[in-house]
Design a protein around this motif. Structure first.
Motif, short mmCIF file in Angstrom:
data_model
loop_
_atom_site.label_atom_id
_atom_site.label_comp_id
_atom_site.label_asym_id
_atom_site.label_seq_id
_atom_site.Cartn_x
_atom_site.Cartn_y
_atom_site.Cartn_z
N ARG A 53 0.82 -1.22 0.00
CA ARG A 53 0.00 0.00 0.00
C ARG A 53 0.86 1.26 0.00
NH1 ARG A 53 -4.50 1.10 4.61
NH2 ARG A 53 -5.22 3.11 3.90
N THR A 54 1.89 1.28 0.84
CA THR A 54 2.79 2.43 0.90
C THR A 54 3.49 2.63 -0.44
OG1 THR A 54 3.10 2.15 3.27
CG2 THR A 54 4.78 3.42 2.11
N ALA A 55 3.98 1.55 -1.04
CA ALA A 55 4.66 1.64 -2.33
C ALA A 55 3.71 2.12 -3.42
CB ALA A 55 5.28 0.30 -2.71
N ALA A 56 2.48 1.61 -3.43
CA ALA A 56 1.50 2.05 -4.42
C ALA A 56 1.18 3.53 -4.25
CB ALA A 56 0.22 1.22 -4.31
N ASN A 57 1.01 3.96 -3.01
CA ASN A 57 0.74 5.39 -2.76
C ASN A 57 1.89 6.25 -3.26
OD1 ASN A 57 -1.67 4.76 -1.48
ND2 ASN A 57 -0.90 5.11 0.58
N ALA A 58 3.12 5.89 -2.89
CA ALA A 58 4.29 6.69 -3.28
C ALA A 58 4.52 6.65 -4.79
CB ALA A 58 5.53 6.20 -2.55
N GLY A 59 4.21 5.53 -5.43
CA GLY A 59 4.35 5.43 -6.87
C GLY A 59 3.38 6.35 -7.60
N ALA A 60 2.16 6.47 -7.08
CA ALA A 60 1.15 7.31 -7.72
C ALA A 60 1.26 8.77 -7.30
CB ALA A 60 -0.25 6.78 -7.37
#
Length: 130
Positions: A53-60
């Motif tokens: 979730r953290t990686a997806a948030n930071a990626g977007a």
């Protein structure tokens, strides 16, 4: 009391405050997502493992913040704003996950005025006032 700190001194501030800040990202619904991370600071980049979730948030939405609470009562908290990129796999934990590479863009020392008789006074790490 305000103490100016040069932005080049961020490595020593990270050492002083420890390697375990809170990382704040933003979800699809614009709500903050906060997690506790372990960081390494090398060559001006903060790195930490990140869950899905953290990686997806930071990626977007790559604008993130790191928060180190005050070390002592009445002391300053360290807040670092940065731009994150999602990197390779971290195999140090049970589950492999992403690694965030965070380039600091702004950092301040912040002290809350509520209740302890201290005036609110923030100091950017370049020594200027916000």
């Amino acid at each position: 009391m305000s103490v100016p700190v040069d932005v080049d001194d961020l490595a020593s501030r990270v050492e002083e405050y420890g390697r375990t800040p809170f990382l704040v990202t933003t979800g699809d619904d614009a709500r903050p997502h906060t997690t506790h991370v372990v960081v390494a600071y090398d060559d001006g980049i903060l790195r930490c493992a990140a869950g899905r979730r953290t990686a997806a948030n930071a990626g977007a939405r790559p604008l993130v913040a790191l928060l180190w609470p005050a070390v002592e009562s009445g002391g300053y908290s360290l807040i670092v704003d940065g731009e994150a990129t999602v990197g390779g796999v971290d195999v140090g934990d049970d589950e492999a996950g992403a690694v965030l590479h965070i380039r600091p863009t702004k950092a301040i020392l912040h002290r809350n005025a509520a209740g302890d008789g201290y005036a609110a006074d923030c100091v950017r790490l370049d020594g200027s006032r916000p």
